[in-house]
Design an enzyme around this catalytic site. Structure first.
Site, mmCIF file in Angstrom:
data_model
loop_
_atom_site.group_PDB
_atom_site.id
_atom_site.type_symbol
_atom_site.label_atom_id
_atom_site.label_comp_id
_atom_site.label_asym_id
_atom_site.label_seq_id
_atom_site.Cartn_x
_atom_site.Cartn_y
_atom_site.Cartn_z
ATOM 1 N N TRP A 294 -3.042 -9.002 3.108
ATOM 2 C CA TRP A 294 -4.133 -8.830 2.133
ATOM 3 C C TRP A 294 -3.595 -8.944 0.707
ATOM 4 O O TRP A 294 -4.367 -8.981 -0.242
ATOM 5 C CB TRP A 294 -4.809 -7.471 2.332
ATOM 6 C CG TRP A 294 -4.041 -6.303 1.742
ATOM 7 C CD1 TRP A 294 -2.727 -6.030 1.944
ATOM 8 C CD2 TRP A 294 -4.546 -5.304 0.851
ATOM 9 N NE1 TRP A 294 -2.375 -4.891 1.259
ATOM 10 C CE2 TRP A 294 -3.471 -4.432 0.579
ATOM 11 C CE3 TRP A 294 -5.780 -5.043 0.272
ATOM 12 C CZ2 TRP A 294 -3.609 -3.319 -0.266
ATOM 13 C CZ3 TRP A 294 -5.908 -3.939 -0.551
ATOM 14 C CH2 TRP A 294 -4.836 -3.098 -0.818
ATOM 15 N N ASP A 295 -2.275 -9.030 0.566
ATOM 16 C CA ASP A 295 -1.664 -9.171 -0.761
ATOM 17 C C ASP A 295 -2.313 -10.305 -1.551
ATOM 18 O O ASP A 295 -2.234 -10.342 -2.781
ATOM 19 C CB ASP A 295 -0.149 -9.431 -0.637
ATOM 20 C CG ASP A 295 0.573 -8.335 0.126
ATOM 21 O OD1 ASP A 295 -0.018 -7.785 1.062
ATOM 22 O OD2 ASP A 295 1.729 -8.038 -0.213
ATOM 23 N N GLU B 116 -0.923 2.846 4.383
ATOM 24 C CA GLU B 116 -0.348 2.638 5.722
ATOM 25 C C GLU B 116 0.240 3.898 6.349
ATOM 26 O O GLU B 116 0.680 3.855 7.492
ATOM 27 C CB GLU B 116 0.735 1.564 5.648
ATOM 28 C CG GLU B 116 0.207 0.236 5.185
ATOM 29 C CD GLU B 116 1.144 -0.904 5.522
ATOM 30 O OE1 GLU B 116 2.366 -0.730 5.372
ATOM 31 O OE2 GLU B 116 0.647 -1.957 5.948
ATOM 32 N N LYS C 201 0.723 6.377 0.980
ATOM 33 C CA LYS C 201 1.727 5.387 0.571
ATOM 34 C C LYS C 201 1.282 4.688 -0.723
ATOM 35 O O LYS C 201 2.089 4.328 -1.562
ATOM 36 C CB LYS C 201 1.857 4.356 1.686
ATOM 37 C CG LYS C 201 2.918 3.303 1.455
ATOM 38 C CD LYS C 201 2.986 2.374 2.654
ATOM 39 C CE LYS C 201 4.079 1.337 2.511
ATOM 40 N NZ LYS C 201 4.055 0.352 3.598
ATOM 41 N N GLN C 202 -0.014 4.445 -0.819
ATOM 42 C CA GLN C 202 -0.517 3.645 -1.933
ATOM 43 C C GLN C 202 -1.999 3.938 -2.145
ATOM 44 O O GLN C 202 -2.611 4.644 -1.347
ATOM 45 C CB GLN C 202 -0.323 2.165 -1.626
ATOM 46 C CG GLN C 202 -1.119 1.663 -0.434
ATOM 47 C CD GLN C 202 -0.453 0.490 0.256
ATOM 48 O OE1 GLN C 202 0.256 0.686 1.233
ATOM 49 N NE2 GLN C 202 -0.689 -0.705 -0.229
HETATM 50 C C1 BGC Z 1 2.079 -2.474 1.972
HETATM 51 C C2 BGC Z 1 0.920 -3.385 2.298
HETATM 52 C C3 BGC Z 1 1.321 -4.816 2.019
HETATM 53 C C4 BGC Z 1 2.607 -5.173 2.756
HETATM 54 C C5 BGC Z 1 3.085 -6.559 2.454
HETATM 55 C C6 BGC Z 1 3.318 -2.924 2.710
HETATM 56 O O1 BGC Z 1 4.397 -2.148 2.339
HETATM 57 O O2 BGC Z 1 1.782 -1.148 2.320
HETATM 58 O O3 BGC Z 1 -0.199 -3.033 1.520
HETATM 59 O O4 BGC Z 1 0.300 -5.665 2.410
HETATM 60 O O5 BGC Z 1 3.601 -4.274 2.370
HETATM 61 O O6 BGC Z 1 3.398 -6.693 1.108
#
Ligand code: BGC
Length: 899
Positions: free
Chosen positions: A460-461, A599, A720-721
């Site tokens: 999804w980046d 995550e 995490k985010q």
């Molecule tokens: C992040 C995700 C991201 C992925 C790839 C993960 O560490 O939590 O949001 O899509 O890295 O960059």
């Protein structure tokens, strides 16, 4: 003018502040020649504290360095690029007096140095291992098709150095056995390497970085032209010293080509030399330490050969069957030998002390998964033309220049932010560019064409990445969206397999659009494998819909929408409709079995199944999607829509369902107005953040720490985010207010502030994507200092490898692109989400000016923004909204608006 003078005397170091030619303060430190490490922190701290109001700094004294004035090498041989160090901590240019002497005045010298700093990446010294790996990622060159890590040609694949040749879209699946179970991984293949060059003295062994003493080593990447340069001074076991110089360029104008120019010079001897170069098909994937135990053999050599000064290697990936042809031509005659999987070419000459000998190697790389079919057989026999390095470099620089003209963001008053913005722009353009994108069916991987982490998959980046291309290169944005469209059938199959309708795009996408997320995940802190539910991040489909919508708003590309975009939006809407379940007790719809962007939360405490219910980000974005689908009726004629609806199989009843669901999705909101990340989130346990910080120092991967302690992040309020808050990154606040009202919830006026504070206290920023989202949100609520802190951390995240090793495995394209987006969307305040282009700048304190351009619906806008005014030139007559007021922009005329 005020500046700092840092002088190295035989026994001491003096740091003086000089104002209008007078010394106004002075600090002295004894100099221990054996090692500078002890004094360095004191010196740096003094420099930092004395930096207020300085224009720059001048270094002087004997630096001991053989090659460059700015580097001090202590008696232990450790190199300190002091000019770089001081420039970074003060955000002002530092240079050696010898370098400054080339200019007419000090201010000229400072200005020239500052400009050079913002366009170049310089590294001094050689420390094999993680740090070296991460420097190589940052020094990668490429052109959207090829990615070549920033190694010098004498480096081999070892745990210390990692040269690699990546080709966009070159994936292969291989089976491995993990804990007695067969697992299949799809990897981003490191293909055969044509980049090696080494030297033999007389009949000795081939000298590489592995068997010499590296006495001095510098590397430079010119971001403006894409030129990589390295220079090493090395000594073999018999004390013979050589200088190795290399330049590399991946042709931005011709994606199938790269070139190396190589110079060798004996420094203290004369002898017969042999330069050896190879075309090596024995190379495998081993960039990521934790994947090394897995099967890393991804391709086989079909054929290889050499004739005269040319050579070729033809490989084929083992499972995906993608054929790659690499052809090389060397600038002098060679003797050729074929070894197992490898072509070795050698050229001999008598080398005289102090003389330089230069060679060139040109490489062509073709892959049969390019959009336009290629004929490998014919290419194999076609004679390679002679093209000089200089010509290729000139052609490539020219192409780079056209890219910079469109994409460069110029910031005045903040040298380091300027440098890092350019670094990020550069790496995005290495990852995908208009010069190659039309030929490729690929999207941008999480780690660029720079490393093997996340196996080159596409996440999804893209929601963080697409705006960069939409602002500057909409045709590339379209190609990236087409990568998804081309995998719509796979997304529909995935949905059907799980009893959903429509299209469910994979969390990790690679070659064919099937789900590539692993079912198991290894926790490096305790070496144990556990279930990986991250595939339940179904919100990836919302990101794709969002990108289609943003592209549409900014390009008005009717053809794209009619042929692909609307179909994607409808298929994704169908998917979400089928995920919603009516709950009799609440009389609302639930979306169960999903994960939000955070995550760390995959499942309910003690649950044997993955997935959570009513993730607020997902639910709010679903409402947004259903709104946009309804709005299509206003923008496209009914005939066109009817055709696409028929293709998708969408009925009036479906559209009515969207209407219903959009008003009745469930959110959980507490009395203070905090929107729960998902249903049940408030029941989770709090964590003692201070205790964990004290115990572990770096706690950004709280999930792993907890797992290693036998606990699970699923049980705790630890993110995490950004998750709920991510909605505010995507949509403007007013829009979210409406969504919440439409869902029939009431929230206090300051709910955004409250939610930001609440979640920030519970977020470890374990993803580089987290800080940049919070930078935007903090600015939205007027917390400038907090916004700036997060923004700066995000800007430095790869440059300083703040996660301690992840940059070694590739750059982070998401955060890099997001910093560029936040610069324009938040600080310059340009909003491209509305029908009318609008702007409301909030320039950071130190920025005296920001200048950039963007293209919208075919109109090019050039902006120059200061703290008081916006100067804008539009290529075609149009209008713009500044702080809510509309201004007419005549074609080609600069209009200045005070704000
Ligand atoms: C992040 C995700 C991201 C992925 C790839 C993960 O560490 O939590 O949001 O899509 O890295 O960059």
């Amino acid at each position: 003018m005020k500046y700092l003078a840092v002088t190295f005397h035989p026994e001491k170091i003096a740091i003086q502040t000089i104002e209008h030619g007078e010394i106004t303060s002075e600090a002295k430190f004894p100099l221990d020649k054996t090692s500078l490490t002890t004094e360095l922190s004191q010196i740096t701290e003094t420099v930092r504290l004395s930096a207020a109001g300085i224009a720059g700094g001048i270094l002087s004294g004997e630096f001991n360095a053989q090659t460059h004035e700015n580097t001090y090498i202590d008696a232990n041989g450790k190199a300190y690029d002091l000019a770089k160090l001081f420039s970074e901590i003060t955000n002002k240019p530092f240079l050696h007096e010898k370098e400054a002497a080339q200019y007419g005045s000090l201010s000229e010298a400072f200005a020239a140095k500052a400009e050079a700093i913002t366009w170049n990446l310089d590294y001094v010294g050689y420390e094999p291992g993680k740090e070296e790996y991460s420097i190589e990622s940052l020094l990668t060159i490429g052109n959207g098709f090829l990615g070549l890590r920033g190694t010098s040609p004498e480096m081999e694949q070892t745990s210390g150095t990692y040269p690699a040749t990546y080709i966009a879209g070159l994936y292969n699946q291989a089976e491995s056995v993990v804990a007695d179970t067969k697992v299949v991984n799809e990897d981003f293949v490191n293909n055969a390497s044509a980049g090696f060059l080494g030297v033999k003295i007389a009949s000795g062994e081939v000298l590489t970085f592995e068997n010499v003493t590296v006495m001095d080593f510098t590397r430079k990447l010119d971001l403006q032209t894409g030129l990589f340069q390295s220079r090493a001074i090395v000594e073999d076991a018999e004390g013979r010293q050589l200088e190795w110089k290399a330049e590399k360029v991946a042709n931005m104008a011709k994606m199938n080509e790269y070139a190396i120019r190589y110079t060798v010079r004996p420094l203290n001897f004369s002898a017969p030399l042999t330069v050896i170069t190879t075309l090596d098909g024995t190379v495998e994937n081993s960039n990521v330490e934790r994947y090394r135990s897995l099967n890393s053999h991804h391709y086989d050599v079909v054929d290889l050969g050499a004739e005269g000064n040319t050579a070729f290697i033809h490989t084929k990936t083992a499972q995906s069957q993608i054929e790659v042809l690499q052809k090389t031509i060397f600038s002098t005659e060679t003797t050729n030998a074929i070894q197992a999987g490898k072509v070795v070419q050698a050229t001999n000459f008598e080398a005289a002390l102090g003389e330089s000998y230069t060679f060139e190697k040109r490489v062509e790389v073709y892959a049969d998964h390019q959009q336009n079919p290629i004929d490998i057989k014919a290419l194999k026999t076609e004679t390679m033309s002679v093209r000089s390095f200089a010509d290729i470099f000139a052609e490539s620089s020219q192409a780079w220049q056209t890219l910079w003209e469109k994409a460069d963001i110029k910031v005045e008053g903040d040298m380091m932010s300027q440098k890092l913005l350019r670094l990020h722009t550069y790496h995005l353009l290495v990852s995908s560019t208009p010069f190659s994108s039309a030929n490729l069916d690929v999207s941008i991987t999480a780690r660029g064409l720079h490393g093997e982490a996340y196996r080159g998959h596409i996440f999804w980046d893209e929601i963080f990445i697409l705006p960069f291309y939409i602002y500057h290169f909409p045709e590339t944005a379209k190609q990236l969206l087409l990568y998804r469209y081309n995998r719509l059938a796979a997304a529909k199959e995935s949905a059907a397999r799980e009893n959903y309708d429509g299209a469910m795009f994979p969390w990790q996408s690679g070659h064919d659009g099937t789900e590539q997320t692993q079912l198991l995940h290894l926790n490096p802190m305790n070496g144990e494998w556990g279930d990986d539910y991250s595939r339940l991040q179904r919100h990836v489909s919302l990101a794709i819909a969002y990108n289609v919508w943003l592209y549409d708003v900014n390009t008005d590309d009717q053809a794209f929408m009619e042929n692909y975009g609307i179909e994607m939006l409808l298929e994704i809407a169908e998917f979400w409709k089928s995920t919603a379940v009516f709950n009799e007790s609440t009389q609302r719809y639930d979306i169960p079995k999903v994960m939000g962007p955070d995550e760390f939360h995959e499942a309910y405490p003690d649950s044997k199944e993955g997935g959570l219910t009513n993730n607020a980000y997902t639910n709010m974005m679903v409402v947004w999607l259903f709104e946009e689908v309804a709005d299509l009726r206003e923008r496209f004629d009914s005939e066109t829509l009817a055709k696409i609806r028929a293709k998708v199989g969408l009925t009036e009843a479906d559209l009515e369902d969207y209407e219903k669901i959009k008003h009745q999705l469930q959110l959980e909101i507490n009395d203070e107005g905090i929107i729960a990340q998902y249903e049940g989130y408030f029941d989770l346990k709090e964590i003692d953040w201070d205790a964990y910080k004290e115990k572990y120092g770096n706690i950004y991967r709280m999930d792993r720490i907890l797992k290693a302690e036998g606990k699970s992040a699923d049980d705790y309020k630890v993110s995490k985010q950004a998750d709920t808050l991510m909605t505010f990154y995507n949509l403007d606040k007013q829009h979210i207010d409406e969504i919440i009202r439409d869902l029939d919830y009431q929230l206090p006026d300051d709910y955004l502030e409250k939610n930001l504070e609440y979640y920030l206290q519970r977020t470890s920023h374990g993803s580089t994507l987290s800080r940049i989202v919070h930078a935007e949100l903090a600015e939205m609520v007027g917390q400038h200092a907090l916004s700036w802190k997060f923004y700066q951390e995000a800007l430095y995240s790869d440059y300083n490898d703040i996660q301690g090793g992840t940059t070694a495995e590739g750059i982070h394209t998401g955060v890099m692109a997001a910093t560029l987006h936040v610069t324009l969307a938040t600080y310059a305040g340009v909003d491209i989400r509305k029908q009318q282009l609008s702007i409301q700048p909030r320039l950071p304190e130190d920025w005296t000016k920001i200048a950039f351009q963007l293209v919208r619906r075919g109109v090019n806008y050039q902006f120059e923004i200061t703290a008081e005014t916006i100067a804008v030139t539009a290529s075609t007559a149009s209008d713009i909204s500044v702080r809510g007021k509309t201004y007419q922009l005549p074609a080609g005329e600069q209009i200045t608006i005070a704000y």
